[in-house]
Motif scaffolding. Structure first.
Motif, PDB file in Angstrom:
ATOM      1  N   ALA A  61    -113.045 109.535  75.227  1.00 37.21           N
ATOM      2  CA  ALA A  61    -112.746 108.103  75.272  1.00 37.21           C
ATOM      3  C   ALA A  61    -113.667 107.341  74.330  1.00 37.21           C
ATOM      4  CB  ALA A  61    -112.887 107.579  76.698  1.00 37.21           C
ATOM      5  N   GLU A  62    -114.944 107.729  74.309  1.00 38.63           N
ATOM      6  CA  GLU A  62    -115.889 107.086  73.402  1.00 38.63           C
ATOM      7  C   GLU A  62    -115.572 107.437  71.953  1.00 38.63           C
ATOM      8  OE1 GLU A  62    -119.831 108.106  74.560  1.00 38.63           O
ATOM      9  OE2 GLU A  62    -119.740 107.008  76.464  1.00 38.63           O
ATOM     10  N   ALA A  63    -115.113 108.656  71.736  1.00 40.59           N
ATOM     11  CA  ALA A  63    -114.762 109.065  70.378  1.00 40.59           C
ATOM     12  C   ALA A  63    -113.557 108.282  69.865  1.00 40.59           C
ATOM     13  CB  ALA A  63    -114.465 110.566  70.352  1.00 40.59           C
ATOM     14  N   VAL A  64    -112.566 108.059  70.747  1.00 39.23           N
ATOM     15  CA  VAL A  64    -111.397 107.271  70.363  1.00 39.23           C
ATOM     16  C   VAL A  64    -111.810 105.847  70.013  1.00 39.23           C
ATOM     17  CG1 VAL A  64    -109.275 106.223  71.244  1.00 39.23           C
ATOM     18  CG2 VAL A  64    -109.717 108.641  71.638  1.00 39.23           C
ATOM     19  N   LEU A  65    -112.672 105.261  70.855  1.00 41.45           N
ATOM     20  CA  LEU A  65    -113.154 103.901  70.594  1.00 41.45           C
ATOM     21  C   LEU A  65    -113.879 103.842  69.261  1.00 41.45           C
ATOM     22  CD1 LEU A  65    -113.565 101.004  71.614  1.00 41.45           C
ATOM     23  CD2 LEU A  65    -115.656 101.784  72.743  1.00 41.45           C
ATOM     24  N   ARG A  66    -114.676 104.863  68.972  1.00 44.44           N
ATOM     25  CA  ARG A  66    -115.410 104.888  67.707  1.00 44.44           C
ATOM     26  C   ARG A  66    -114.455 104.954  66.520  1.00 44.44           C
ATOM     27  NH1 ARG A  66    -116.428 109.282  65.020  1.00 44.44           N
ATOM     28  NH2 ARG A  66    -116.207 110.629  66.850  1.00 44.44           N
ATOM     29  N   LEU A  67    -113.426 105.782  66.629  1.00 47.60           N
ATOM     30  CA  LEU A  67    -112.466 105.915  65.538  1.00 47.60           C
ATOM     31  C   LEU A  67    -111.678 104.617  65.322  1.00 47.60           C
ATOM     32  CD1 LEU A  67    -111.076 109.493  66.257  1.00 47.60           C
ATOM     33  CD2 LEU A  67    -112.466 108.814  64.300  1.00 47.60           C
ATOM     34  N   ASN A  68    -111.239 103.997  66.413  1.00 47.91           N
ATOM     35  CA  ASN A  68    -110.469 102.760  66.304  1.00 47.91           C
ATOM     36  C   ASN A  68    -111.324 101.606  65.799  1.00 47.91           C
ATOM     37  OD1 ASN A  68    -107.974 103.782  67.104  1.00 47.91           O
ATOM     38  ND2 ASN A  68    -108.389 103.457  69.272  1.00 47.91           N
ATOM     39  N   ASP A  69    -112.562 101.537  66.279  1.00 44.15           N
ATOM     40  CA  ASP A  69    -113.460 100.464  65.851  1.00 44.15           C
ATOM     41  C   ASP A  69    -113.785 100.550  64.366  1.00 44.15           C
ATOM     42  OD1 ASP A  69    -113.584  99.146  68.202  1.00 44.15           O
ATOM     43  OD2 ASP A  69    -115.610  99.767  68.753  1.00 44.15           O
ATOM     44  N   ALA A  70    -113.847 101.775  63.847  1.00 39.75           N
ATOM     45  CA  ALA A  70    -114.192 101.955  62.434  1.00 39.75           C
ATOM     46  C   ALA A  70    -113.196 101.258  61.515  1.00 39.75           C
ATOM     47  CB  ALA A  70    -114.263 103.445  62.100  1.00 39.75           C
ATOM     48  N   VAL A  71    -111.981 101.050  61.996  1.00 45.37           N
ATOM     49  CA  VAL A  71    -110.937 100.427  61.175  1.00 45.37           C
ATOM     50  C   VAL A  71    -111.082  98.916  61.138  1.00 45.37           C
ATOM     51  CG1 VAL A  71    -108.445 100.139  60.870  1.00 45.37           C
ATOM     52  CG2 VAL A  71    -109.351 102.316  61.706  1.00 45.37           C
ATOM     53  N   VAL A  72    -111.440  98.299  62.262  1.00 47.73           N
ATOM     54  CA  VAL A  72    -111.378  96.833  62.369  1.00 47.73           C
ATOM     55  C   VAL A  72    -112.728  96.171  62.606  1.00 47.73           C
ATOM     56  CG1 VAL A  72    -108.985  96.830  63.153  1.00 47.73           C
ATOM     57  CG2 VAL A  72    -110.841  96.992  64.842  1.00 47.73           C
ATOM     58  N   ARG A  73    -113.795  96.931  62.684  1.00 47.97           N
ATOM     59  CA  ARG A  73    -115.118  96.365  62.922  1.00 47.97           C
ATOM     60  C   ARG A  73    -115.964  96.389  61.652  1.00 47.97           C
ATOM     61  NH1 ARG A  73    -115.920  93.734  67.956  1.00 47.97           N
ATOM     62  NH2 ARG A  73    -114.446  94.673  69.403  1.00 47.97           N
ATOM     63  N   ASP A  74    -116.748  95.328  61.470  1.00 47.67           N
ATOM     64  CA  ASP A  74    -117.695  95.274  60.366  1.00 47.67           C
ATOM     65  C   ASP A  74    -118.850  96.229  60.670  1.00 47.67           C
ATOM     66  OD1 ASP A  74    -118.895  94.033  57.940  1.00 47.67           O
ATOM     67  OD2 ASP A  74    -120.377  93.308  59.379  1.00 47.67           O
ATOM     68  N   GLU A  75    -119.123  97.130  59.765  1.00 49.01           N
ATOM     69  CA  GLU A  75    -120.106  98.183  60.015  1.00 49.01           C
ATOM     70  C   GLU A  75    -121.503  97.624  60.255  1.00 49.01           C
ATOM     71  OE1 GLU A  75    -121.662 102.390  57.996  1.00 49.01           O
ATOM     72  OE2 GLU A  75    -120.324 101.043  56.888  1.00 49.01           O
ATOM     73  N   LEU A  76    -121.864  96.565  59.559  1.00 46.64           N
ATOM     74  CA  LEU A  76    -123.216  96.013  59.676  1.00 46.64           C
ATOM     75  C   LEU A  76    -123.407  95.210  60.954  1.00 46.64           C
ATOM     76  CD1 LEU A  76    -126.035  95.419  58.491  1.00 46.64           C
ATOM     77  CD2 LEU A  76    -125.013  93.453  57.307  1.00 46.64           C
ATOM     78  N   THR A  77    -122.476  94.326  61.252  1.00 51.10           N
ATOM     79  CA  THR A  77    -122.685  93.360  62.340  1.00 51.10           C
ATOM     80  C   THR A  77    -122.003  93.730  63.650  1.00 51.10           C
ATOM     81  OG1 THR A  77    -120.753  92.039  61.690  1.00 51.10           O
ATOM     82  CG2 THR A  77    -122.863  91.513  60.623  1.00 51.10           C
ATOM     83  N   GLY A  78    -120.969  94.557  63.605  1.00 52.87           N
ATOM     84  CA  GLY A  78    -120.266  94.946  64.820  1.00 52.87           C
ATOM     85  C   GLY A  78    -119.147  94.009  65.240  1.00 52.87           C
ATOM     86  N   VAL A  79    -119.055  92.817  64.623  1.00 51.33           N
ATOM     87  CA  VAL A  79    -117.918  91.940  64.927  1.00 51.33           C
ATOM     88  C   VAL A  79    -116.729  92.408  64.085  1.00 51.33           C
ATOM     89  CG1 VAL A  79    -119.351  89.971  65.554  1.00 51.33           C
ATOM     90  CG2 VAL A  79    -118.630  90.243  63.171  1.00 51.33           C
ATOM     91  N   PHE A  80    -115.576  91.763  64.270  1.00 48.28           N
ATOM     92  CA  PHE A  80    -114.397  92.165  63.520  1.00 48.28           C
ATOM     93  C   PHE A  80    -114.587  91.927  62.020  1.00 48.28           C
ATOM     94  CE2 PHE A  80    -112.252  91.293  67.700  1.00 48.28           C
ATOM     95  CZ  PHE A  80    -111.931  92.610  67.949  1.00 48.28           C
ATOM     96  N   ASN A  81    -113.807  92.665  61.219  1.00 51.31           N
ATOM     97  CA  ASN A  81    -113.948  92.573  59.770  1.00 51.31           C
ATOM     98  C   ASN A  81    -112.796  91.784  59.145  1.00 51.31           C
ATOM     99  OD1 ASN A  81    -111.790  94.374  59.849  1.00 51.31           O
ATOM    100  ND2 ASN A  81    -113.037  96.163  59.377  1.00 51.31           N
ATOM    101  N   ARG A  82    -112.810  91.727  57.820  1.00 52.82           N
ATOM    102  CA  ARG A  82    -111.801  90.950  57.094  1.00 52.82           C
ATOM    103  C   ARG A  82    -110.402  91.537  57.297  1.00 52.82           C
ATOM    104  NH1 ARG A  82    -112.653  87.691  52.573  1.00 52.82           N
ATOM    105  NH2 ARG A  82    -110.699  86.674  51.961  1.00 52.82           N
TER     106      ARG A  82
END
Length: 287
Positions: A112-133
């Motif tokens: 479950a954590e791995a899925v969250l990590r994979l999905n977040d990598a697409v839409v999260r800003d790597e530096l700040t953790g909020v959503f990306n452009r």
């Protein structure tokens, strides 16, 4: 091959038809498309929105009830522009298949954590953790259509860290990164509802999307955010980094698309910058 097939409207987050392997079908199901994933809001990495926007097929993974699912979304486009477009989703349980083992390492204990990590990598800003452009470009047009149809209010806040280059020059890029991370964390913490969200627009500019509030409540939120930043300190390597902020606020107007809405919020941001008082920690313009 698939455990379920469904047609969803990603604009209203509704399932309009579904069929399961059991042979059961449901027309005009009208449940939320995220109910099955036991979520209380839309998926951050919504591939149905992406499929509709880019007119392509996308795949992602979700974990629920200790089961792992692979979801494939393809757009169903109507010939007439005025007709509502939908997305066809294929849902496949791959918990006990080798597909999952080829995606994550053997050391991954919690899928479950791995899925969250994979999905977040697409839409999260790597530096700040909020959503990306990318998230802004995919989600904001959907929010706009939703509010134009329902005729409900929504607001954008465009926020900029003043003199950010001086912070980088004085404290180095590590100091600049710490400033961005801590400020993004502050914004995320202030969001009033689960359907509101914060994103990094680019550089030192951040965007906040607000809904489910009146004009007066949105204005109060912006004023309160200014007050909070006055008492907020960013610490790096024992140094207290002095920061000031400018904010442009814009309510969604009839006929506005994403570009027009962001442009107006950005214009209000620069009006706040040009009118800023050196004695003020945060300057706000618009709404």
């Amino acid at each position: 091959m698939y455990d379920a097939v469904r047609i969803v409207d990603p604009v209203s987050n509704r399932v309009v038809w579904k069929a399961a392997m059991s042979g059961q079908t449901s027309l005009l199901d009208n449940s939320s498309c995220y109910d099955f994933w036991t979520k209380d809001r839309f998926c951050d990495n919504c591939i149905s929105v992406r499929a509709l926007k880019e007119k392509k097929t996308f795949t992602k993974f979700e974990a629920v009830h200790e089961e792992l699912y692979m979801i494939t979304a393809s757009p169903l486009l109507c010939e007439k522009e005025e007709e509502r477009n939908y997305v066809l989703e294929f849902v496949h349980n791959i918990t006990h298949e080798s597909t999952w083992n080829s995606i994550v390492s053997n050391e991954e204990e919690n899928f479950a954590e791995a899925v969250l990590r994979l999905n977040d990598a697409v839409v999260r800003d790597e530096l700040t953790g909020v959503f990306n452009r990318r998230f802004i470009n995919e989600r904001l047009p959907v929010e706009i259509v939703k509010h134009h149809i329902a005729q409900t209010p929504a607001y954008l806040l465009m926020i900029d860290i003043d003199f950010f280059k001086i912070i980088n020059d004085t404290y180095g890029h590590q100091g600049g990164d710490v400033t961005l991370r801590q400020f993004a964390k502050l914004l995320q913490k202030q969001l009033p509802h689960s359907t509101c969200w914060a994103a990094r627009y680019g550089g030192d500019e951040f965007l906040i999307y607000l809904e489910q509030m009146t004009f007066e409540q949105a204005y109060g939120f912006a004023e309160n955010l200014c007050t909070i930043t006055e008492n907020y300190s960013i610490i790096h390597a024992g140094n207290k980094i002095k920061t000031t902020y400018s904010m442009g606020v814009c309510s969604l107007q009839p006929g506005m698309d994403m570009d027009a809405w962001i442009k107006k919020a950005d214009e209000n941001l620069y009006k706040a910058k040009s009118a800023r008082d050196q004695n003020l920690h945060c300057t706000m313009y618009g709404i």
